[in-house]
Scaffold this motif. Structure first.
Motif, PDB file in Angstrom:
ATOM      1  N   ALA A 281       0.795  -1.194   0.059  1.00 27.81           N
ATOM      2  CA  ALA A 281      -0.144   0.027  -0.354  1.00 27.81           C
ATOM      3  C   ALA A 281       1.161   1.300   0.083  1.00 27.81           C
ATOM      4  N   LYS A 282       0.494   2.304  -0.732  1.00 26.14           N
ATOM      5  CA  LYS A 282       1.182   3.371  -1.000  1.00 26.14           C
ATOM      6  C   LYS A 282       0.629   4.403  -0.153  1.00 26.14           C
ATOM      7  N   ALA A 283       1.293   5.084   0.958  1.00 31.66           N
ATOM      8  CA  ALA A 283       0.536   5.933   1.767  1.00 31.66           C
ATOM      9  C   ALA A 283       0.029   7.224   1.245  1.00 31.66           C
ATOM     10  N   ASN A 284       0.886   7.728   0.104  1.00 31.94           N
ATOM     11  CA  ASN A 284       0.618   8.999  -0.409  1.00 31.94           C
ATOM     12  C   ASN A 284      -0.692   8.789  -1.368  1.00 31.94           C
ATOM     13  N   GLU A 285      -1.114   7.447  -1.825  1.00 34.93           N
ATOM     14  CA  GLU A 285      -2.061   7.363  -2.512  1.00 34.93           C
ATOM     15  C   GLU A 285      -3.409   7.006  -1.874  1.00 34.93           C
ATOM     16  N   VAL A 286      -3.216   6.534  -0.451  1.00 36.85           N
ATOM     17  CA  VAL A 286      -4.366   6.238   0.380  1.00 36.85           C
ATOM     18  C   VAL A 286      -4.684   7.453   1.045  1.00 36.85           C
ATOM     19  N   TRP A 287      -3.725   8.459   1.227  1.00 29.90           N
ATOM     20  CA  TRP A 287      -4.324   9.732   2.037  1.00 29.90           C
ATOM     21  C   TRP A 287      -5.052  10.481   0.808  1.00 29.90           C
TER      22      TRP A 287
END
Length: 219
Positions: free
Chosen positions: A155-161
Motif C-alpha cells: 500500500a502506498k501511503a500517498n495514494e491512500v491519503w
C-alpha cells in the motif's frame, strides 16, 4: 442495523467514491485498488466494528449478544460498500447491482422465512442479516481474489491519503443525509407511541427501497 449503516458511511472515509475516481479518472492500477480493498478496507471495517460495539455497550447499553452481532455485521457491510467503488471504476454496473441487492435479498428471505416458521426475536433478525452480508462478502472476496495480482501489503501511503482527502467531504455529506431522518425519529420518539414510530420508520424505509431501485434501474 441502522447504526451499522451509519458507521460504514463515516468509517469508510469516502473510500468507495475515491476508489471509483482513482480507477476512472486517475488511471490507478486495478489490481492495486483491489489490494486496497483487502488491506485498507479491512482495517476500516475492524475499526468501525469496535466503534459500534463501544456505542452499543456504553451509550445504548444493549445486551452483549445484540452488541456482538451488530459489531460483526459491520465488517462484511464495509467490505461490500467499499468494493462498490471498484465496480463503479471499471464500469461493471451488473456486478455493482448484484452485490448491492444480494445481501438484502438473502436477508429478506432468511428473516421472512424464520418469521413465518418459528417467529423472530431482534437478536435473530440481526443474526440473519449478518448471515446475508457475510455470505455475500465471501462471494465478493472470491471474485475479487482473481483480480489480485500484486502483494496486498504494498500500500502506498500517498495514494491512500489522496483517496481519503477526496472521499471524506462526500462521506460527511452522506452521513448528515442519513442522520436527518434518524434525528426526526429520535425527536418523535419522545412524542409518539412505539406503533406510530414503527409506521413512520416503515414508510421511510419503503421510500429508501424504491429510491435505490430507481437508481439501479437508471444505472
Amino acid at each position: 442495523i441502522t447504526a451499522s449503516y451509519f458507521s460504514i458511511y463515516l468509517g469508510s472515509v469516502g473510500m468507495r467514491h475515491a476508489l471509483a475516481f482513482s480507477i476512472g479518472q486517475q488511471g490507478f492500477n486495478v489490481r492495486q485498488v483491489v489490494a486496497y480493498i483487502f488491506t485498507v478496507g479491512v482495517i476500516l471495517a475492524v475499526i468501525s466494528s469496535f466503534a459500534v460495539a463501544g456505542v452499543y455497550t456504553y451509550y445504548f447499553q444493549y445486551p452483549p449478544e445484540l452488541t456482538l452481532l451488530a459489531s460483526i455485521l459491520v465488517v462484511p457491510m464495509m467490505l461490500l460498500y467499499i468494493s462498490q467503488g471498484y465496480f463503479l471504476g471499471v464500469s461493471n454496473f451488473n456486478a455493482f447491482n448484484i452485490y448491492e441487492v444480494l445481501p438484502r435479498l438473502m436477508t429478506l428471505l432468511l428473516v421472512c422465512g424464520a418469521a413465518l416458521a418459528i417467529g423472530l426475536t431482534l437478536e435473530q433478525a440481526v443474526a440473519f442479516t449478518a448471515c446475508g452480508f457475510i455470505v455475500s462478502s465471501i462471494l465478493l472476496i472470491v471474485r475479487l481474489s482473481s483480480s489480485l495480482g500484486v502483494s496486498i501489503w504494498r500500500a502506498k501511503a500517498n495514494e491512500v491519503w489522496g483517496m481519503v482527502r477526496y472521499g471524506s467531504p462526500l462521506t460527511v455529506a452522506m452521513a448528515a443525509t442519513m442522520l436527518a431522518p434518524l434525528s426526526v425519529m429520535a425527536i418523535l420518539g419522545g412524542e409518539l407511541d412505539p406503533e406510530a414510530i414503527g409506521i413512520f420508520f416503515l414508510a421511510y424505509k419503503l421510500v429508501d427501497v424504491f429510491g435505490e431501485a430507481a437508481t439501479a434501474v437508471g444505472m
